[in-house]
Write a protein that holds these residues in place. Structure first.
Motif, PDB file in Angstrom:
ATOM      1  N   GLU A  83      42.337  45.631  70.976  1.00 38.33           N
ATOM      2  CA  GLU A  83      42.001  45.429  72.395  1.00 38.33           C
ATOM      3  C   GLU A  83      43.268  45.523  73.223  1.00 38.33           C
ATOM      4  O   GLU A  83      44.265  44.872  72.909  1.00 38.33           O
ATOM      5  CB  GLU A  83      41.345  44.068  72.607  1.00 38.33           C
ATOM      6  N   TRP A  84      43.205  46.341  74.262  1.00 38.44           N
ATOM      7  CA  TRP A  84      44.355  46.484  75.148  1.00 38.44           C
ATOM      8  C   TRP A  84      44.178  45.532  76.325  1.00 38.44           C
ATOM      9  O   TRP A  84      43.599  45.881  77.348  1.00 38.44           O
ATOM     10  CB  TRP A  84      44.482  47.929  75.606  1.00 38.44           C
ATOM     11  N   ARG A  85      44.716  44.329  76.155  1.00 41.67           N
ATOM     12  CA  ARG A  85      44.550  43.280  77.176  1.00 41.67           C
ATOM     13  C   ARG A  85      45.661  42.263  76.996  1.00 41.67           C
ATOM     14  O   ARG A  85      46.359  42.227  75.980  1.00 41.67           O
ATOM     15  CB  ARG A  85      43.194  42.593  77.002  1.00 41.67           C
ATOM     16  N   ALA A  86      45.803  41.413  77.995  1.00 36.29           N
ATOM     17  CA  ALA A  86      46.768  40.318  77.893  1.00 36.29           C
ATOM     18  C   ALA A  86      46.402  39.420  76.719  1.00 36.29           C
ATOM     19  O   ALA A  86      45.228  39.116  76.494  1.00 36.29           O
ATOM     20  CB  ALA A  86      46.770  39.512  79.191  1.00 36.29           C
ATOM     21  N   GLY A  87      47.406  39.028  75.963  1.00 31.58           N
ATOM     22  CA  GLY A  87      47.177  38.154  74.821  1.00 31.58           C
ATOM     23  C   GLY A  87      46.987  38.886  73.509  1.00 31.58           C
ATOM     24  O   GLY A  87      47.044  38.269  72.443  1.00 31.58           O
ATOM     25  N   ALA A  88      46.736  40.199  73.542  1.00 32.47           N
ATOM     26  CA  ALA A  88      46.590  40.971  72.305  1.00 32.47           C
ATOM     27  C   ALA A  88      47.949  41.058  71.609  1.00 32.47           C
ATOM     28  O   ALA A  88      48.997  41.001  72.245  1.00 32.47           O
ATOM     29  CB  ALA A  88      46.048  42.360  72.602  1.00 32.47           C
ATOM     30  N   VAL A  89      47.920  41.195  70.300  1.00 29.28           N
ATOM     31  CA  VAL A  89      49.148  41.262  69.521  1.00 29.28           C
ATOM     32  C   VAL A  89      49.436  42.717  69.154  1.00 29.28           C
ATOM     33  O   VAL A  89      48.586  43.399  68.573  1.00 29.28           O
ATOM     34  CB  VAL A  89      49.045  40.395  68.250  1.00 29.28           C
ATOM     35  N   LEU A  90      50.627  43.177  69.485  1.00 30.55           N
ATOM     36  CA  LEU A  90      51.045  44.555  69.256  1.00 30.55           C
ATOM     37  C   LEU A  90      52.038  44.591  68.095  1.00 30.55           C
ATOM     38  O   LEU A  90      53.138  44.044  68.199  1.00 30.55           O
ATOM     39  CB  LEU A  90      51.706  45.106  70.518  1.00 30.55           C
ATOM     40  N   PRO A  91      51.690  45.200  66.955  1.00 31.14           N
ATOM     41  CA  PRO A  91      52.643  45.279  65.840  1.00 31.14           C
ATOM     42  C   PRO A  91      53.839  46.141  66.209  1.00 31.14           C
ATOM     43  O   PRO A  91      53.688  47.246  66.727  1.00 31.14           O
ATOM     44  CB  PRO A  91      51.828  45.930  64.717  1.00 31.14           C
ATOM     45  N   CYS A  92      55.031  45.633  65.928  1.00 22.89           N
ATOM     46  CA  CYS A  92      56.251  46.390  66.212  1.00 22.89           C
ATOM     47  C   CYS A  92      57.316  45.990  65.203  1.00 22.89           C
ATOM     48  O   CYS A  92      57.719  44.821  65.156  1.00 22.89           O
ATOM     49  CB  CYS A  92      56.734  46.122  67.632  1.00 22.89           C
ATOM     50  N   LEU A  93      57.733  46.943  64.386  1.00 27.90           N
ATOM     51  CA  LEU A  93      58.755  46.710  63.373  1.00 27.90           C
ATOM     52  C   LEU A  93      58.399  45.535  62.466  1.00 27.90           C
ATOM     53  O   LEU A  93      59.258  44.763  62.061  1.00 27.90           O
ATOM     54  CB  LEU A  93      60.127  46.500  64.022  1.00 27.90           C
ATOM     55  N   HIS A  95      56.748  42.898  63.213  1.00 33.83           N
ATOM     56  CA  HIS A  95      56.502  41.663  63.947  1.00 33.83           C
ATOM     57  C   HIS A  95      55.291  41.839  64.853  1.00 33.83           C
ATOM     58  O   HIS A  95      54.847  42.956  65.109  1.00 33.83           O
ATOM     59  CB  HIS A  95      57.715  41.281  64.805  1.00 33.83           C
ATOM     60  N   GLY A  96      54.777  40.740  65.361  1.00 41.05           N
ATOM     61  CA  GLY A  96      53.688  40.800  66.315  1.00 41.05           C
ATOM     62  C   GLY A  96      54.188  40.436  67.703  1.00 41.05           C
ATOM     63  O   GLY A  96      54.696  39.332  67.919  1.00 41.05           O
ATOM     64  N   LEU A  97      54.100  41.369  68.651  1.00 43.77           N
ATOM     65  CA  LEU A  97      54.488  41.106  70.033  1.00 43.77           C
ATOM     66  C   LEU A  97      53.232  40.834  70.854  1.00 43.77           C
ATOM     67  O   LEU A  97      52.283  41.614  70.818  1.00 43.77           O
ATOM     68  CB  LEU A  97      55.237  42.304  70.623  1.00 43.77           C
ATOM     69  N   VAL A  98      53.229  39.747  71.591  1.00 44.08           N
ATOM     70  CA  VAL A  98      52.082  39.385  72.414  1.00 44.08           C
ATOM     71  C   VAL A  98      52.186  40.106  73.748  1.00 44.08           C
ATOM     72  O   VAL A  98      53.229  40.052  74.421  1.00 44.08           O
ATOM     73  CB  VAL A  98      52.029  37.860  72.641  1.00 44.08           C
ATOM     74  N   LEU A  99      51.115  40.810  74.130  1.00 46.53           N
ATOM     75  CA  LEU A  99      51.119  41.523  75.407  1.00 46.53           C
ATOM     76  C   LEU A  99      50.926  40.535  76.552  1.00 46.53           C
ATOM     77  O   LEU A  99      50.043  39.678  76.512  1.00 46.53           O
ATOM     78  CB  LEU A  99      50.008  42.568  75.427  1.00 46.53           C
ATOM     79  N   GLU A 100      51.752  40.695  77.570  1.00 50.43           N
ATOM     80  CA  GLU A 100      51.674  39.841  78.754  1.00 50.43           C
ATOM     81  C   GLU A 100      51.685  40.730  79.985  1.00 50.43           C
ATOM     82  O   GLU A 100      52.487  41.675  80.070  1.00 50.43           O
ATOM     83  CB  GLU A 100      52.867  38.877  78.772  1.00 50.43           C
ATOM     84  N   LEU A 101      50.809  40.485  80.921  1.00 54.60           N
ATOM     85  CA  LEU A 101      50.725  41.289  82.141  1.00 54.60           C
ATOM     86  C   LEU A 101      51.313  40.495  83.288  1.00 54.60           C
ATOM     87  O   LEU A 101      50.893  39.361  83.549  1.00 54.60           O
ATOM     88  CB  LEU A 101      49.274  41.663  82.442  1.00 54.60           C
ATOM     89  N   CYS A 102      52.264  41.097  83.979  1.00 57.57           N
ATOM     90  CA  CYS A 102      52.855  40.431  85.143  1.00 57.57           C
ATOM     91  C   CYS A 102      53.481  41.498  86.033  1.00 57.57           C
ATOM     92  O   CYS A 102      54.099  42.444  85.528  1.00 57.57           O
ATOM     93  CB  CYS A 102      53.883  39.387  84.730  1.00 57.57           C
TER      94      CYS A 102
END
Length: 259
Positions: A83-93, A95-102
């Motif tokens: 899901e492409w939304r705030a709070g979704a976790v994006l795998p990167c290297l 690790h899990g990066l939490v998406l934040e919209l601002c």
């Protein structure tokens, strides 16, 4: 290891792999081979002996197995997150990066993200910033999934470009090779490729994975600049800088990225 077409009615052993394929007679002059999402299909003229079909498959074994491996790998390559939304976790290297919209993505002063996303990964930009395990996107908090996906993937591709170049520069001298050019790939069937002219392509989706798996693909493709095949000498080149390549290779074969 085996490969089976859902409508398989014949089998053959190609190297170490048992391939069950769909065989059909047809009004044609030559034997036709095709490898699709369901597996291998063979169509032959009505008069062709089965022994001739078997002989052709053995001659074309490398091509058939390569196509089957590409299809297997394609099933593992997929964008993330679900899901492409705030709070979704994006795998990167890894690790899990939490998406934040601002609207203002500038990170607060901090010596480094936590957890560390990788070797020298830049954390800020005009449209996204990385801080404290969060990827902040310059979007309104009620933004829809498409702009979130576009901005997050653009940041991932910039990160991939940066990390892959660092790893290429690290391993190329150790392998005694020089690459001519490097580009990101969006292929759906392979992690990377190398051309005899020194051109390299690496799938940007690798940036989702741990650095040790990225390093394996980088070493694999650089090694092709010395051996454009997968023979014993090629694997000796890989092992010269990565003695533990085999467990990394097996781990990569099991990768399943989130759809």
């Amino acid at each position: 290891m085996s490969s089976r077409h859902p409508r398989a009615n014949r089998e053959c052993r190609l190297g170490e792999q048992l391939v069950a394929y769909q065989f059909q007679r047809a009004a044609r002059r030559t034997i036709g081979l095709s490898v699709g999402p369901q597996g291998l299909s063979v169509r032959a003229p009505h008069w062709t002996p089965l022994a001739e079909v078997d002989a052709l498959l053995l001659r074309k074994a490398d091509w058939v197995l390569a196509k089957l491996r590409q299809l297997e790998q394609a099933s593992r390559l997929a964008p993330a997150p679900t899901e492409w939304r705030a709070g979704a976790v994006l795998p990167c290297l890894g690790h899990g990066l939490v998406l934040e919209l601002c609207p203002d993505p500038s990170p607060s002063p901090s010596p480094s993200p936590s957890p560390d996303p990788g070797p020298g990964l830049r954390s800020d930009g005009l449209d996204a910033a990385l801080a404290d395990g969060r990827l902040r996107l310059a979007l309104a908090r009620d933004a829809g999934p498409e702009p979130v996906r576009a901005l997050a993937q653009a940041w991932l591709m910039r990160a991939a470009q940066q990390v892959f170049l660092e790893r290429l520069e690290h391993f190329a001298p150790r392998l005694g090779v020089r690459y001519r050019s490097f580009k990101l790939s969006s292929a759906t069937t392979r992690w990377g490729s190398a051309s005899a002219n020194g051109s390299l392509r690496l799938n940007w989706r690798l940036v989702h994975l741990e650095l040790e798996l990225i390093d394996y693909v980088v070493v694999h493709e650089l090694s092709h600049l010395r051996q454009m095949n997968h023979g014993p000498e090629f694997w000796r080149v890989v092992a010269s800088v990565m003695p533990d390549y085999e467990p990394r290779r097996q781990r990569l074969r099991r990768v399943r990225l989130a759809p």
